[in-house]
Design a protein around this motif. Structure first.
Motif, PDB file in Angstrom:
ATOM      1  N   ASN A   8       0.476  -1.206   0.126  1.00  0.00           N
ATOM      2  CA  ASN A   8      -0.215   0.184  -0.072  1.00  0.00           C
ATOM      3  C   ASN A   8       1.076   1.114  -0.194  1.00  0.00           C
ATOM      4  O   ASN A   8       0.930   2.385  -0.644  1.00  0.00           O
ATOM      5  CB  ASN A   8      -1.299  -0.132   1.024  1.00  0.00           C
ATOM      6  N   ILE A   9       1.577   1.314   0.811  1.00  0.00           N
ATOM      7  CA  ILE A   9       2.986   2.748   0.742  1.00  0.00           C
ATOM      8  C   ILE A   9       3.619   2.472  -1.054  1.00  0.00           C
ATOM      9  O   ILE A   9       3.402   3.726  -1.095  1.00  0.00           O
ATOM     10  CB  ILE A   9       3.981   2.115   1.837  1.00  0.00           C
ATOM     11  N   LEU A  10       3.859   1.479  -1.345  1.00  0.00           N
ATOM     12  CA  LEU A  10       4.823   1.642  -2.704  1.00  0.00           C
ATOM     13  C   LEU A  10       3.248   2.121  -4.076  1.00  0.00           C
ATOM     14  O   LEU A  10       3.565   3.475  -4.699  1.00  0.00           O
ATOM     15  CB  LEU A  10       4.778   0.324  -3.437  1.00  0.00           C
ATOM     16  N   GLU A  11       2.352   1.571  -4.072  1.00  0.00           N
ATOM     17  CA  GLU A  11       1.327   2.783  -4.113  1.00  0.00           C
ATOM     18  C   GLU A  11       0.865   3.589  -3.804  1.00  0.00           C
ATOM     19  O   GLU A  11       1.158   4.580  -4.794  1.00  0.00           O
ATOM     20  CB  GLU A  11       0.175   1.807  -3.696  1.00  0.00           C
ATOM     21  N   ARG A  12       0.854   3.802  -3.409  1.00  0.00           N
ATOM     22  CA  ARG A  12       1.164   5.249  -2.890  1.00  0.00           C
ATOM     23  C   ARG A  12       1.688   6.151  -3.414  1.00  0.00           C
ATOM     24  O   ARG A  12       1.890   7.465  -4.026  1.00  0.00           O
ATOM     25  CB  ARG A  12       0.455   5.380  -1.256  1.00  0.00           C
ATOM     26  N   VAL A  13       3.158   5.884  -3.047  1.00  0.00           N
ATOM     27  CA  VAL A  13       4.845   6.649  -3.550  1.00  0.00           C
ATOM     28  C   VAL A  13       3.876   6.904  -4.789  1.00  0.00           C
ATOM     29  O   VAL A  13       4.368   7.787  -5.743  1.00  0.00           O
ATOM     30  CB  VAL A  13       5.890   5.576  -3.277  1.00  0.00           C
ATOM     31  N   LEU A  14       4.012   5.368  -6.218  1.00  0.00           N
ATOM     32  CA  LEU A  14       3.680   5.696  -6.958  1.00  0.00           C
ATOM     33  C   LEU A  14       2.791   6.804  -7.230  1.00  0.00           C
ATOM     34  O   LEU A  14       3.109   7.126  -8.953  1.00  0.00           O
ATOM     35  CB  LEU A  14       3.394   4.355  -7.692  1.00  0.00           C
ATOM     36  N   GLY A  15       1.087   7.018  -6.848  1.00  0.00           N
ATOM     37  CA  GLY A  15       0.374   7.355  -7.452  1.00  0.00           C
ATOM     38  C   GLY A  15       0.957   8.863  -6.702  1.00  0.00           C
ATOM     39  O   GLY A  15       0.904  10.087  -7.560  1.00  0.00           O
ATOM     40  N   TYR A  16       1.568   9.356  -5.911  1.00  0.00           N
ATOM     41  CA  TYR A  16       3.146  10.546  -5.923  1.00  0.00           C
ATOM     42  C   TYR A  16       3.212  11.156  -6.859  1.00  0.00           C
ATOM     43  O   TYR A  16       3.197  12.275  -7.883  1.00  0.00           O
ATOM     44  CB  TYR A  16       3.859  10.656  -4.906  1.00  0.00           C
ATOM     45  N   LYS A  36       0.606  18.465  -2.532  1.00  0.00           N
ATOM     46  CA  LYS A  36       0.619  19.004  -1.969  1.00  0.00           C
ATOM     47  C   LYS A  36      -0.418  18.596  -0.742  1.00  0.00           C
ATOM     48  O   LYS A  36      -0.599  18.297   0.261  1.00  0.00           O
ATOM     49  CB  LYS A  36       0.880  20.461  -1.729  1.00  0.00           C
ATOM     50  N   ILE A  37      -2.039  19.030  -0.818  1.00  0.00           N
ATOM     51  CA  ILE A  37      -3.332  18.596  -0.255  1.00  0.00           C
ATOM     52  C   ILE A  37      -3.177  17.076   0.336  1.00  0.00           C
ATOM     53  O   ILE A  37      -3.292  16.745   1.280  1.00  0.00           O
ATOM     54  CB  ILE A  37      -4.561  19.116  -0.408  1.00  0.00           C
ATOM     55  N   GLN A  38      -2.988  16.687  -1.307  1.00  0.00           N
ATOM     56  CA  GLN A  38      -2.676  14.780  -0.708  1.00  0.00           C
ATOM     57  C   GLN A  38      -2.485  14.580  -0.098  1.00  0.00           C
ATOM     58  O   GLN A  38      -2.354  13.270   1.421  1.00  0.00           O
ATOM     59  CB  GLN A  38      -3.626  13.981  -2.024  1.00  0.00           C
ATOM     60  N   VAL A  39      -1.343  14.815  -0.301  1.00  0.00           N
ATOM     61  CA  VAL A  39       0.138  14.468   0.734  1.00  0.00           C
ATOM     62  C   VAL A  39      -0.535  15.205   2.597  1.00  0.00           C
ATOM     63  O   VAL A  39       0.147  13.942   3.383  1.00  0.00           O
ATOM     64  CB  VAL A  39       1.628  15.479   0.134  1.00  0.00           C
ATOM     65  N   ASN A  40      -0.651  16.006   2.494  1.00  0.00           N
ATOM     66  CA  ASN A  40      -0.970  16.475   3.993  1.00  0.00           C
ATOM     67  C   ASN A  40      -2.135  15.508   4.691  1.00  0.00           C
ATOM     68  O   ASN A  40      -1.922  15.286   5.884  1.00  0.00           O
ATOM     69  CB  ASN A  40      -1.492  17.602   3.686  1.00  0.00           C
ATOM     70  N   GLU A  41      -2.917  15.651   3.659  1.00  0.00           N
ATOM     71  CA  GLU A  41      -3.985  14.287   4.225  1.00  0.00           C
ATOM     72  C   GLU A  41      -3.803  12.571   4.795  1.00  0.00           C
ATOM     73  O   GLU A  41      -3.521  12.304   5.505  1.00  0.00           O
ATOM     74  CB  GLU A  41      -5.763  14.204   2.933  1.00  0.00           C
ATOM     75  N   ASP A  42      -2.341  12.447   3.729  1.00  0.00           N
ATOM     76  CA  ASP A  42      -2.109  11.202   4.206  1.00  0.00           C
ATOM     77  C   ASP A  42      -0.829  11.117   5.045  1.00  0.00           C
ATOM     78  O   ASP A  42      -0.745  10.444   5.763  1.00  0.00           O
ATOM     79  CB  ASP A  42      -1.571  10.511   2.780  1.00  0.00           C
TER      80      ASP A  42
END
Length: 83
Positions: free
Chosen positions: A22-30, A47-53
């Motif tokens: 799940n972390i790898l998927e999130r990083v790929l999304g970034y 940046k908002i998405q990163v802050n929410e995460d």
């Protein structure tokens, strides 16, 4: 691949080598989000998405790298794309 690109690739690989899927998927999304940035509004949305995460991380809902690391990666990638 340039020396800088190789260095970035190695650093990302090192930091994420034992990360759960799940972390790898999130990083790929970034990364996908960064590559699609065409203006400041898109950057702010990312940046908002990163802050929410990060808020999820702080609450214990998920384990992610720090917001500073994520923001630095975003800023570095944008700088490289502009040059």
């Amino acid at each position: 691949m340039t020396t800088l690109e190789e260095s970035i690739y190695q650093e990302i690989t090192k930091k994420l080598k034992d990360a759960p899927k799940n972390i790898l998927e999130r990083v790929l999304g970034y990364i996908d989000g960064i590559s699609e940035i065409k203006n400041a509004d898109q950057l702010n949305k990312l940046k908002i998405q990163v802050n929410e995460d990060y808020a999820d991380y702080k609450s214990g809902k998920t384990k992610l790298f720090t917001i500073e690391e994520a923001e630095n990666n975003v800023e570095n990638s944008i700088s490289e794309n502009e040059n």
